[in-house]
Motif scaffolding. Structure first.
Motif, PDB file in Angstrom:
ATOM      1  N   PRO A 120      34.652  26.309   4.165  1.00 49.02           N
ATOM      2  CA  PRO A 120      33.369  26.910   5.178  1.00 49.02           C
ATOM      3  C   PRO A 120      32.537  26.105   4.057  1.00 49.02           C
ATOM      4  O   PRO A 120      32.014  25.452   2.725  1.00 49.02           O
ATOM      5  CB  PRO A 120      33.686  27.973   4.573  1.00 49.02           C
ATOM      6  N   ASP A 121      31.016  26.321   4.887  1.00 52.82           N
ATOM      7  CA  ASP A 121      29.888  25.800   4.635  1.00 52.82           C
ATOM      8  C   ASP A 121      29.474  25.940   2.921  1.00 52.82           C
ATOM      9  O   ASP A 121      29.834  27.496   2.386  1.00 52.82           O
ATOM     10  CB  ASP A 121      28.975  26.557   5.776  1.00 52.82           C
TER      11      ASP A 121
ATOM     12  N   SER B 125      27.446  27.602   1.907  1.00 56.20           N
ATOM     13  CA  SER B 125      25.529  28.561   1.857  1.00 56.20           C
ATOM     14  C   SER B 125      26.967  30.050   2.076  1.00 56.20           C
ATOM     15  O   SER B 125      25.624  31.022   1.572  1.00 56.20           O
ATOM     16  CB  SER B 125      25.088  28.831   2.924  1.00 56.20           C
ATOM     17  N   THR B 126      27.959  29.751   2.450  1.00 56.37           N
ATOM     18  CA  THR B 126      28.416  31.106   2.423  1.00 56.37           C
ATOM     19  C   THR B 126      28.974  31.960   1.185  1.00 56.37           C
ATOM     20  O   THR B 126      29.215  33.393   0.870  1.00 56.37           O
ATOM     21  CB  THR B 126      29.900  31.100   4.126  1.00 56.37           C
TER      22      THR B 126
ATOM     23  N   ASP C 129      35.925  33.941  -0.763  1.00 54.60           N
ATOM     24  CA  ASP C 129      34.919  33.748  -0.045  1.00 54.60           C
ATOM     25  C   ASP C 129      33.497  33.693  -0.700  1.00 54.60           C
ATOM     26  O   ASP C 129      32.103  33.326  -0.007  1.00 54.60           O
ATOM     27  CB  ASP C 129      34.963  35.018   0.800  1.00 54.60           C
ATOM     28  N   TYR C 130      33.053  34.112  -2.132  1.00 55.45           N
ATOM     29  CA  TYR C 130      31.538  34.362  -2.482  1.00 55.45           C
ATOM     30  C   TYR C 130      31.917  34.483  -3.922  1.00 55.45           C
ATOM     31  O   TYR C 130      32.701  35.217  -4.723  1.00 55.45           O
ATOM     32  CB  TYR C 130      30.769  35.397  -1.888  1.00 55.45           C
TER      33      TYR C 130
ATOM     34  N   TYR D 259      34.814  28.674  -5.379  1.00 62.40           N
ATOM     35  CA  TYR D 259      35.618  28.394  -3.954  1.00 62.40           C
ATOM     36  C   TYR D 259      36.209  26.981  -3.733  1.00 62.40           C
ATOM     37  O   TYR D 259      37.248  27.365  -2.624  1.00 62.40           O
ATOM     38  CB  TYR D 259      34.993  28.886  -2.689  1.00 62.40           C
TER      39      TYR D 259
ATOM     40  N   TYR E 187      27.136  31.956  -0.875  1.00 63.46           N
ATOM     41  CA  TYR E 187      26.404  32.799  -1.267  1.00 63.46           C
ATOM     42  C   TYR E 187      25.137  33.956  -0.641  1.00 63.46           C
ATOM     43  O   TYR E 187      25.042  34.981  -0.882  1.00 63.46           O
ATOM     44  CB  TYR E 187      25.202  31.777  -1.975  1.00 63.46           C
ATOM     45  N   GLN E 188      26.828  34.066   0.119  1.00 64.58           N
ATOM     46  CA  GLN E 188      26.762  35.142   0.932  1.00 64.58           C
ATOM     47  C   GLN E 188      25.154  34.983   2.187  1.00 64.58           C
ATOM     48  O   GLN E 188      24.617  35.526   2.608  1.00 64.58           O
ATOM     49  CB  GLN E 188      26.636  36.718   0.481  1.00 64.58           C
ATOM     50  N   GLU E 189      25.394  34.087   2.239  1.00 68.02           N
ATOM     51  CA  GLU E 189      24.030  33.647   3.306  1.00 68.02           C
ATOM     52  C   GLU E 189      24.413  32.827   4.826  1.00 68.02           C
ATOM     53  O   GLU E 189      25.674  31.822   4.779  1.00 68.02           O
ATOM     54  CB  GLU E 189      23.071  32.115   2.756  1.00 68.02           C
ATOM     55  N   GLU E 190      23.972  31.950   5.136  1.00 70.37           N
ATOM     56  CA  GLU E 190      23.713  31.815   6.679  1.00 70.37           C
ATOM     57  C   GLU E 190      24.495  30.502   6.674  1.00 70.37           C
ATOM     58  O   GLU E 190      23.610  29.902   5.901  1.00 70.37           O
ATOM     59  CB  GLU E 190      22.836  32.557   7.741  1.00 70.37           C
ATOM     60  N   PRO E 191      25.359  30.102   7.306  1.00 67.12           N
ATOM     61  CA  PRO E 191      26.318  28.511   7.381  1.00 67.12           C
ATOM     62  C   PRO E 191      24.869  27.961   7.491  1.00 67.12           C
ATOM     63  O   PRO E 191      23.497  27.837   8.562  1.00 67.12           O
ATOM     64  CB  PRO E 191      26.493  28.866   8.008  1.00 67.12           C
TER      65      PRO E 191
END
Length: 478
Positions: free
Chosen positions: A42-43, A45-46, A201-202, A265, A48-52
């Motif tokens: 995964p990117d 950014s995810t 996930d984060y 992650y 940090y629970q942010e948009e890719p």
């Protein structure tokens, strides 16, 4: 991070659905179109629970990678590291025919193969990222299909089958890299892990699992801590039955809630505070006083030398603590099984009627390794996984559970120098604390080995450090 309850069923926050990061990969390597579920990281950014795309991963300061060296010949070979200064090389491993071995390495490092009975160099390799896998194939003669065919015709049926597996793996790895940007370190095809894997996930994500194996808060007598000699059937505990030596555990509570905190992650790393009680940690240390600790060996794969390490890669001392040593050690295994969501029966020898689908009745876990680091001792960055043979089910270490038995030393952190994040190039470090556990996976959800799981035990600069390693394999041990 721990709570207790009374007479409740075992539960957990685990999600047993298919990993959403697995994506269908279509490819053709000469056998028609095939499909493979490949893991796409995964990117960042995810995390940090942010948009890719909102953040960019920071390159790690530690530039290293797994090095896998494949012998595609019918000859036994020796693998050497080349110091490239005119001095003799250092032997790394013995490569049997049509098998691979490896080591953690760095860009520009050099290696070579020689026959077992000669110092003649038959192949040289220079580590050049992103390439991790290096093949020695004297059978495939470029621009000479007739000689290639004669070479292959000279192989036995078994040798030819192994050769073709390695050739297919090499071709598949190119497609896998194009699709994922990652090197393929297994042999194709390798199945997805058969055991559960916690999601990450984060940063800071919390998971929980419950266990009946509550903490020992008092030490039983020596007579009650004799080695376990019960049969596999006698060791089975039903959920509504009390645990062994329940009277020495936390009073009036029979459920322990374990919380896993995501700290990375990629690789997947989790911290679990208070996994062990101080009584349990002290019990293990007391066991160590009567054991002979020998100089630790380095980890590796099939063919890897098992000699004591004289390269300062690993300078600790270790011994082994079998599950059957005492009821407390057995409880630690059972608690670990609930934490990693694997039936405890798989972590010991079983009778024929338990998990008959498994190819072996032996434990999928290694014996607990007890490790002692004194002032100045360390274990430099390495991988726990090895490279399975082509002629088996590709069993390999799946996960590692580290258990800290003391604290207060200076240094001695567990380091993940190549973790993916968007804030620093420095390593992720975990501070030792009595009873804390660290869980991380050596494999990815698609069955590939996770190169980013490389980790180190940093040097102890004051005091001493004690810990235990529990290694669980997939699909079987050995």
């Amino acid at each position: 991070f721990f709570s207790y309850a009374w007479s409740e069923p075992l539960t957990c926050s685990a999600n047993f659905d298919r990993d959403p990061a697995l994506k269908e990969m279509k490819f053709d390597i000469g056998y028609g179109e095939e499909t493979f579920e490949a893991y796409i990281q995964p990117d960042v950014s995810t995390f940090y629970q942010e948009e890719p795309g909102s953040r960019t991963a920071v390159a790690p300061h530690f530039v290293a990678l797994a090095g896998k060296f494949v012998n595609m010949s019918p000859d036994n070979l020796r693998l050497y590291w080349d110091p490239d200064n005119g001095r003799p090389g250092s032997i790394i491993a013995y490569n049997t025919p049509f098998q691979a071995t490896g080591t953690a390495t760095f860009p520009t490092h050099k290696f070579y193969f020689t026959p077992m009975d000669s110092d003649e160099v038959v192949a040289r390799f220079t580590v050049t990222p992103p390439q991790s896998v290096y093949y020695y194939d004297p059978l495939d003669v470029p621009n000479n299909p007739e000689q290639t065919r004669r070479n292959l015709d000279a192989l036995s049926e078994d040798e030819l089958e192994k050769y073709m597996i390695l050739k297919k793996t090499k071709d598949f790895a190119e497609k896998y890299f194009e699709f994922t940007g990652r090197q393929y370190l297994a042999n194709y095809p390798r199945k997805q892990p058969s055991h559960f894997m916690w999601s990450a996930d984060y940063l800071g994500q919390m998971h929980w699992a419950t266990t009946k194996e509550t903490h020992f808060v008092e030490l039983p007598s020596d007579d009650e801590l004799q080695p376990i000699r019960a049969s596999p059937k006698e060791r089975v505990l039903k959920e509504d039955e009390p645990r062994f030596l329940q009277q020495y555990r936390t009073k009036d509570q029979d459920i322990l809630n374990m919380t896993l905190k995501v700290t990375s992650y990629a690789p997947r790393v989790f911290e679990i505070d208070n996994f062990l009680s101080e009584v349990e940690a002290q019990h293990i240390l007391k066991l160590a006083t009567g054991m002979d600790l020998s100089l630790s060996t380095t980890s590796g794969s099939a063919g890897r030398t098992k000699e004591k390490d004289n390269t300062n890669t690993r300078t600790s001392r270790n011994t082994w603590v079998p599950r059957e040593k005492t009821a407390i050690v057995d409880a630690i295994y059972r608690r670990a099984a609930d934490l990693i969501q694997i039936d405890e029966a798989l972590l010991r020898h079983r009778d024929a009627g338990t998990h008959p689908d498994r190819s072996s009745r032996s434990s999928i876990a290694e014996t607990l390794q007890l490790v002692h680091y004194e002032n100045g001792q360390q274990y430099t960055a390495h991988h726990d996984f090895g490279y399975p043979n082509v002629d088996d089910d590709q069993s390999a270490r799946y996960l590692t559970l580290l258990l800290y038995l003391n604290e207060g030393m200076v240094g001695g952190q567990t380091s993940f120098p190549r973790w993916v994040n968007a804030e620093t190039g420095k390593a992720l470090t975990v501070e030792p604390k009595i009873g804390k556990a660290v869980l991380f996976y050596s494999q990815l959800p698609d069955g590939n080995m996770d190169d980013l799981s490389q980790h180190a035990a940093l040097p102890v600069t004051y005091g001493e450090k004690w810990l235990m390693n529990l290694w669980v394999w997939d699909p079987v041990f050995g």
